[in-house]
Structures are given as structure tokens and as C-alpha cells.
Design an enzyme around this catalytic site. Sequence first.
Site, PDB file in Angstrom:
ATOM      1  N   ASP A 262       0.831  -1.198   0.000  1.00 12.91           N
ATOM      2  CA  ASP A 262       0.000   0.000   0.000  1.00 12.91           C
ATOM      3  C   ASP A 262       0.872   1.257   0.000  1.00 12.91           C
ATOM      4  O   ASP A 262       1.850   1.353   0.752  1.00 12.91           O
ATOM      5  CB  ASP A 262      -0.898  -0.010   1.248  1.00 12.91           C
ATOM      6  CG  ASP A 262      -1.712   1.240   1.391  1.00 12.91           C
ATOM      7  OD1 ASP A 262      -2.675   1.403   0.620  1.00 12.91           O
ATOM      8  OD2 ASP A 262      -1.381   2.069   2.268  1.00 12.91           O
ATOM      9  N   GLU A 297       1.296  -0.150  -5.033  1.00  7.71           N
ATOM     10  CA  GLU A 297       0.517   1.068  -5.227  1.00  7.71           C
ATOM     11  C   GLU A 297       1.510   2.210  -5.075  1.00  7.71           C
ATOM     12  O   GLU A 297       2.227   2.276  -4.074  1.00  7.71           O
ATOM     13  CB  GLU A 297      -0.601   1.211  -4.201  1.00  7.71           C
ATOM     14  CG  GLU A 297      -1.407   2.481  -4.424  1.00  7.71           C
ATOM     15  CD  GLU A 297      -2.361   2.794  -3.290  1.00  7.71           C
ATOM     16  OE1 GLU A 297      -3.400   3.403  -3.552  1.00  7.71           O
ATOM     17  OE2 GLU A 297      -2.051   2.437  -2.139  1.00  7.71           O
TER      18      GLU A 297
END
Length: 594
Positions: A262, A297
Amino acid sequence: MRFGCEVQPGGVRFRLFAPAVSGVSIALEGEGEEEPEPLAMQARGDGWFELLSEAAHAGTRYRFVLPDGSRVPDPASRFQPVGVHGPSEVVDPAAFEWTDGAWRRRPWAEAVLYELHVGAFTPEGTFRAAAERLDHVASLGVTCIELMCIAAFAGQRSWGYDGVLLFAPDATYGRPEDLKAFVDAAHAHGIAVVMDVVYNHFGPEGNYLARYFPQIFSAKHKTAWGAGLNFDGPGSGEVREFVVENAVYWTEEFHVDGLRLDASHAMIDESPRHILDEIAERVRAAAGERNMYLILENEQTIGRLLTRRKDGSEAAYTAQWNHAIDHLLGLAMSGECDPPKEYVRQGTEELGKALADGFVAEGPGRAPAAAEVRVPPTAYVSFIQTHDLVGNRVFGERIHQLASREAVRAIAAIYLLLPQVPMLFMGEEWAAGTPFPFFCDYGGDLAEKVRRGRREQLIKTGQLEEDDARAVPDPQAEWTFRSAKLAWGELAEQEHAAQLEWYRKIVGVRHERLAPLLGGLTQGCGRYRVLQPGRLAAAWELDGGSRLVLDANLCDRPSAEFGPASAPVLWLEGSELDRTTLGPWTVRWLLESQ
């Protein structure tokens, strides 16, 4: 592992890295009415404390006792049976009996991902209940489930991106062996499992690390969610090892097939060897021939980490989320194709880049596309819904609640047959009627701060007027969380069943016709043309001399800018009014063979 406890013959070895305190004891919870006295741990030098206890065994609950008397959980706890503020539990990772010895995941080019939140995926919200729905996921044509973060967090509900004990699956979802049973069952269904992990910050409640290991946080790097982790400052060696060991832990002990990191742009590291490189190297070494999916990401274009070798294998990371593809959503919701409006043309231009080239971030501090290594389209994950794209709306509405059925199917037909790797968000496949709002469960003053912060964020982004702030779902309320749970009974309704059948059919076409042509791609192979705002054409040169062609009219009126079909139609969504005119919301895929 260097961190945490380990079951050994004759007892359990406990270890804690606590360089900021002079001594540490360990309190074992007794099985009788009286609690035993804490046991002093031995200092091993360089901030490490250790104890081998013959009184402990698998199932023993324990906490570390600091010099001020405070009791804290193990930062590498494998399980927190009563939450992040309670005791840790000794877990024997070798006790689970796996049945996936013959399991081999599909090549990445054949992947179809499915993002799900364990707590909202089923009424029960557990790993075991999720495993019972794997038949549905497999029949859809999904080859890989991406689990939203499951690391232990404060309270009884959370999106998971505020975890504080990175090694412990949250107890609200079940025990570690329940997660292993889910992975084992997924493999039996031919489905890989990717774990979403957060290595850029810790949640605001339940993190005790700073009391005895303050070097965990960076003195100079901040993130949008608080202090960043210290990957490059004094004392960063143990911080890096803590994070890398966590990545290896999921790989080895839980047999996961990949990790999705993330907001990796917030993992700031100015050292000679970036932490992302170290994670990739160690995880791939631990996985061996399993060849993990490693997904990032990142707000920047990161061609260096995605570059393929000549044989098509990955150098470091497998793929990056393609955030720029969200221009599809803007067109679907507005249907606005007015040529004089420059922002509509610009959005179509950026969409064309996202489809043909992937995520191309330009601007201050970001490398222009020309300076980046060209990577194949399979180095990007595309989508029209994710937890962020849905949950960051005021009411957590899904795209089919904001756009027409024709518009939604048009943009879905683009990303599902794009030579990038598609990812569905749970419930998308049947146009689920349930929203996915932001939810959490903090205590004390923090709860009100989160409510206020949520309202201010929505006002700042222009989604909400100050006078309407009271209408925002309360992220702290249990009913907000319950509203996000999928209603599986909807599948008995004709409208939802028809949507599911449409998804199954188009995913099947992807597997049968497109996936076999994607495996050998090693560099960028796409190009595009914007014909008019909301109307574009693109083409990709694929394996064996094949050519994939896209004609897309993402407007609510016909368009005559397209030429006649140059090859057999792979998929037509919408209508052809004549040889050169596509009807409203029409997507035409063509596949030219050599």
C-alpha cells in the site's frame, strides 16, 4: 524469525528489541487463578532481550513488562485473541496441516484479480465464511484474490489500513489457522492469494512500539497518515529487518502467492539500497520457485522496478496499480463529450495514455514518460472499482449507482479486455446494491477526531458542502460497517444474476482469446489516438504478431469518427449503427491474427 517468539523443544523462546529501556520482563498468563510473577528477560546486547521459558507452550498468553510497569503486546505477535491492547498468544506455525503441496499459481499474464474485505465479504465476516464462497469466485473466472489488510487493528471493524501489529491476523476475522485454511482452500479452487500490507505508517491506536523502540519512526519523513517509518536514519537496520521479516513471514508461514504494498511512495528511503528492493529480493528468495506476485501502489511512475528481462521474468516487482484509469469513471458518470471543453479532451488524452502506456505520472518530482523504461501492459493492474474509489465517496456508492447500465458495461468491457491485468472489487460482478463506506472503531477523543477529519476531507475535495456535513455516514457507527456487507441474496434477483452472467462471459473471453497472447510481452506495445473528447482508438502489438484494437465511444450519443472493423470482433458492447458509426456507450474490441 529474529522478532517475536518461537516454539522450541522444551519451551518457548521470547525475543524483544527494546533499545530505549534498561530491562524487560515477560508476564505469562497462568492457567490457574493466580498469575505468575513476571520473568526477567536477559539482555543480549544491542537492544535485544531474550528468554527461554519451559512454562510456556502453544496457546500461552503473554505480555512484555517495561520498567515503568506498563504491559505491552509482542510487536511480532502472531495472534491477539482479545485485541491489540491485550496479551499476545504463542502460536506454533508448524501445527497447521497444509494440503497444497502440488499447488502452482498461474502465470501473471493470465491473472484476473478480485479485491475483497474479509469483514464485509460475508455476513459472518470471517476467513472461514469467506472460504465457503470460493466456488462463486472461481466460477467467475477469478485466478487471484487480493485480501485487503488483515493485520490486527484497534476496535472491532476497520478497512485495515490502520494496523498496528503487522504479524497478527485480526481476531475479528478468526485465528491464524483460519487464515491458513482460507489460503489452502483457495489453492484447492485454483485461486492464488495476495496479501495487502502497509509498511508506510502505523495506525493511531494500539501501537506501543515507540515506548521501547522509538527508532521505528523517522525523524525527517512524514506521510499523509502520520510519522513515516525509519528506513534510512540512525537505528534503521532493525526497522528494515522488522518490515522485511514481515513480508517473508506471510510468504513462508501462510503460503500466500504475493503481496500488494500500500502507498509505497510513502515508504521514503534515501539510503543507497531502497527498502523496496530489499523486500523484493528477500521475498523472492524465500518463495523460491513459487515466483511471487509483487504489486505496488505508487503515485509515481516506477519503471525501474517493473522492468522485464528478455525472457519476460520480472526484475523486482510484478505490477503497479494503474490509478490513471479512473478517467473511465468520470466519463461514465458524466457522459460529457463537449469538444469546446478542454478538460474533457484532456481527461480523454490522459485516459488514452493510461490504457496504452499504463500509469504515467508527470509533474514536479515525477519522471516524464520519455525518461521511463518502457514496460509491458501486463505490468499494470487496471480497475473501475476499488476500496478507495468506492469508499472515498461520501456515501460509498458503487459506480453502477452513479452511472447508467450502458455506461458501466462499456467501461467494464474496456478494463476487462485490456492487455493490462484486471481487478474486480467484491460485488462488482453482480452490481451489488450495498455501498462500501469508510468505517473504523476507535476509542476516546480519537473517535471524534476521525469523524471531524472525514467531514473536512470530503469538504476539501469538493464532494460535500459544509451545510450537508451531518449527512455523512458516521465512520464510527456499527451500522456504517454493516451497510457495507454484501447481500448475497441479491443473486436470486434477475437484474443481478444477469450482470453476473455478463461478467462471467467476458472474463471467459479474456481467458480463452486474450490471455494466451500476453505471456511474452517485455516492453511497451500500445499506442492510442483521441478522435474527439470521450472517443478514442488504441492498439497493441501482442505475441506472435497478433494485434489487439480498441474503438471506444464513451459518450451518450453516436459517433461517426471510427473506421470500419479491420478484423474479427472479439467483443462488442453497445451497437454498430453502420460500418463507421458506433452507437452511444459502444466499445468494440478487434483481434487481428498474423
